[in-house]
Design a protein around this motif. Structure first.
Motif, mmCIF file in Angstrom:
data_model
loop_
_atom_site.group_PDB
_atom_site.id
_atom_site.type_symbol
_atom_site.label_atom_id
_atom_site.label_comp_id
_atom_site.label_asym_id
_atom_site.label_seq_id
_atom_site.Cartn_x
_atom_site.Cartn_y
_atom_site.Cartn_z
ATOM 1 N N HIS A 194 -2.981 5.831 -3.387
ATOM 2 C CA HIS A 194 -3.208 6.311 -4.714
ATOM 3 C C HIS A 194 -1.971 6.885 -5.464
ATOM 4 N N ASP A 195 -1.240 6.241 -6.438
ATOM 5 C CA ASP A 195 -0.234 6.540 -7.134
ATOM 6 C C ASP A 195 0.868 7.001 -6.206
ATOM 7 N N LEU A 196 0.962 6.090 -5.091
ATOM 8 C CA LEU A 196 2.199 6.208 -4.015
ATOM 9 C C LEU A 196 3.478 5.880 -4.432
ATOM 10 N N PRO A 197 4.605 6.396 -4.641
ATOM 11 C CA PRO A 197 5.834 5.613 -5.164
ATOM 12 C C PRO A 197 6.438 5.002 -3.841
ATOM 13 N N LEU A 198 5.979 4.258 -3.384
ATOM 14 C CA LEU A 198 6.375 3.536 -2.037
ATOM 15 C C LEU A 198 7.840 3.202 -2.198
ATOM 16 N N ARG A 199 8.270 2.373 -3.232
ATOM 17 C CA ARG A 199 9.670 2.042 -3.343
ATOM 18 C C ARG A 199 10.376 3.204 -3.342
ATOM 19 N N ASP A 200 10.399 4.071 -4.130
ATOM 20 C CA ASP A 200 11.369 5.386 -3.900
ATOM 21 C C ASP A 200 11.538 6.022 -2.521
ATOM 22 N N LEU A 201 10.161 5.964 -2.186
ATOM 23 C CA LEU A 201 10.094 6.660 -0.804
ATOM 24 C C LEU A 201 10.917 5.982 0.112
#
Lengths: 396, 396
Positions: A194-201
């Motif tokens: 939930h609301d995981l900033p996958l791209r930035d991570l």
DNA sequence: GTTAATTTGTTCGTAAGCTTTACTAACAAA
DNA sequence: TTTGTTAGTAAAGCTTACGAACAAATTAAC
């Protein structure tokens, strides 16, 4: 202008990142500089060579409308970065100086695509620039959710990065759930995200350009790029598996929707006569009618082949009923189905198309086609690759 | 050039933003030159002043990201063409040299919009650049079709051109039927037009830039530009009259469909329980359920107000059933109804929205709104004006 | 009341990008 | 050998936007 001196490939990647995608998707409020024009035209050259190997500079000049001088300059730059190679002279017997043929150097860079949509395992692959899979790996998911699932993703990328045959252009990810324009997973219940900033991570961890999109959107991009010969610019892809999802391309561009939740067709109620109870609590959702599990179950209980066919046709009819308004409103030209071929090909697919024709003005949609995807299980994976290719090189 | 505006340049912008939407495959993406960037930025300046009157050059520089130098240059050019005027100095008490405020000179040019969708009469109007109607005229159609109808159109334009208060920027036309990307009327049965190159005919006759679009598409453009405060970038407009049509904006751009026939929702069958026989021969088309004529007729026969309400709600439910898959797949944020307010406002509209919520995942579409258009009868006319404004100035 | 700071808008020179013009190289056909 | 065609390059020029620097006009500070 001096080119051919830029041997630092990382610098080249940096420039390409800025170049990315040309003018498409430009917000009306964004300024445009001459250098954006340049990168757009650069993508144009790559695009030509992506589609057709063995064009000369003059060929590209003719087909793009730019002058030979400009194309020469752009090609020089691209050769300097290693993205294009000269193949040698054209063999034709015709007057004039023989042309020097060019081709995309598909191994100048590789890229990583990931498919997180399979409940059983995460899949990842290293691709060349032509979209061919070079190396493919998987990681069984087990019960991993949340942070554990994220670690699995990291591990897959690390494994693929270990083999450094070519520098990596970027990472593309097709994830289930709702993914916003910044590559943040708004919500992916199955993965516990939930609301995981996958791209930035991923971008920070691996210091690479990353693009994340919804799995169905990635899939339709793959279909658009690799699917049929004459890529339709208005098509919908229906993915039928445990759930039912849709990816949509309108006017050549993928549709994400006002809240990044486009493609949600699984839980649309179809018909006015009730229907099977769905996991979501409603009766008669598309998913309740046509999810692969239910179809397989029903088929097992079918008395004879004719009954089985009727069952599949009935399910196809339901999907057709749901799609008819969409086809009518968007005037789509192509519907592509992705899922278990044994279930979907034949009576099911026929019923979908037939139902849509019966429920719309068939003249207008006379050219509507429906087919199974040719990309099979790899559709999301390849779509993830397209995300990188189109984002970093403007190619698709 | 008869008037001060470089129309070539603006046409280039149109090409740029619509690049890729035309002949699929054959034409990749068009080249982009620095001058196209220039015209884009030029439109950017106009757009700012179109939305907000009384900005300084420095204000525009800040909001666009371009430098003050560049903005000064662009503004100088636009002032030279008369499109922008200096209002005087800003009155604020704050440090620094006082700003010179700018505004769009809405009377620098006028433009002509036409609405051919009314069966009774053709309507036309002269607009200023702010989209305000300066003069409005109509011509009763009678039984005119084919060439006669075309002559009526010519006559209306000539009447509006007679009063030469300001030079005319262009002509926009909202026509019923199927209109292709080249402004050719593929088919408009009511007008007896088939394969009529209306855009080119008007352009040649009046030597002005002309844009022709489908009436529902024009209407949704008007709604997008003039409608709500915070223009939704994914909306559908449903026009309910003798027939039922839809205009669609996805990701901020109007949708025309693969065969220019987008918006055809009137003859989509809704529900799985039959329904009234439609003129097209099918049973249970949207149009058969909710066309204004049928609604009015039924209302007359209603025993009491409660029965009338129930009738309207039932019709609204039908429209909702047809729209639910569209809303779900596109994740639309706004539905706008255009038509007889007395019929559509209240129970009908409420039922549409309620039905959509019940038949989709309501969480996802929690922000979905439904409202009546505020533009009334002029919606197509004003949409025709938007066609010119956005085509010639890049403003909307 | 003088000086400093701030903001606006302009001038001047520069870099980038594409075009036009003009050229050389390389080939086919007569 | 001549003529005409095509590919690719080089030089010069125009357009576009930028940065640096500056003048003008005004408020803020001392």
């Amino acid at each position: 202008m001096t080119h051919g001196v830029d041997t630092d490939r990382n610098a080249a990647v940096g420039r390409m990142t800025r170049a990315g995608g040309g003018l498409r998707g430009l917000r009306p409020t964004a300024k445009v500089l001459p250098e954006h024009a340049r990168s757009h035209n650069r993508s144009l050259v790559l695009q030509q060579l992506y589609r057709t190997e063995g064009l000369s500079r003059a060929d590209i000049a003719r087909s793009t409308g730019l002058t030979r001088v400009t194309i020469s300059d752009l090609v020089g730059e691209l050769i300097g970065e290693g993205l294009i190679t000269e193949l040698g002279q054209r063999e034709d017997a015709r007057p004039g100086k023989p042309a020097t043929l060019l081709a995309l150097n598909v191994h100048a860079f590789h890229l990583i695509g990931m498919d997180l949509s399979d409940k059983v395992a995460f899949h990842a692959a290293r691709f060349d620039l032509g979209g061919t899979i070079i190396e493919r790996i998987s990681a069984p998911r087990g019960t991993a959710v949340g942070e554990d699932a994220l670690e699995l993703v990291y591990a897959l990328v690390e494994r693929l990065l270990r083999d450094e045959t070519s520098p990596i252009l970027g990472i593309g990810v097709g994830s289930p759930g709702v993914v916003d324009g910044e590559g943040r997973i708004r919500t992916a219940p199955n993965l516990g995200w939930h609301d995981l900033p996958l791209r930035d991570l991923l971008a920070e961890r691996f210091e690479l350009p990353v693009t994340v999109a919804n799995d169905a959107n990635a899939a339709v991009l793959a279909e658009h790029t690799f699917g049929s010969q004459d890529a339709a610019s208005d098509l919908i892809l229906i993915q039928i598996g445990a759930g039912v999802g849709a990816g949509l391309i309108v006017d050549g561009a993928p549709v994400s929707g006002s809240r990044s939740a486009a493609g949600e067709i699984g839980h649309v109620v179809v018909g006015t006569d009730g229907g099977p109870r769905c996991a979501c609590g409603k009766d008669g959702c598309v998913e309740a009618w046509v999810a692969a599990g239910r179809l397989a179950e029903q088929l097992e209980q079918a008395a004879d082949p004719a009954a089985a066919e009727a069952l599949l046709a009935a399910a196809g009819e339901r999907l057709g009923i749901a799609l008819a308004p969409v086809v009518g409103v968007l005037n789509l030209s192509e519907i592509v189905l992705s899922g278990p071929t044994t279930l979907l090909e034949g009576p099911f697919a026929d019923a979908v198309l037939e139902t849509i024709r019966q429920r719309t003005i068939s003249d207008i949609h006379a050219e509507l086609t429906l087919r199974m995807t040719a990309l099979g299980q790899d559709i999301v994976l390849r779509g993830a690759a397209v995300l990188v290719l189109s984002g970093q090189l403007g190619v698709s």
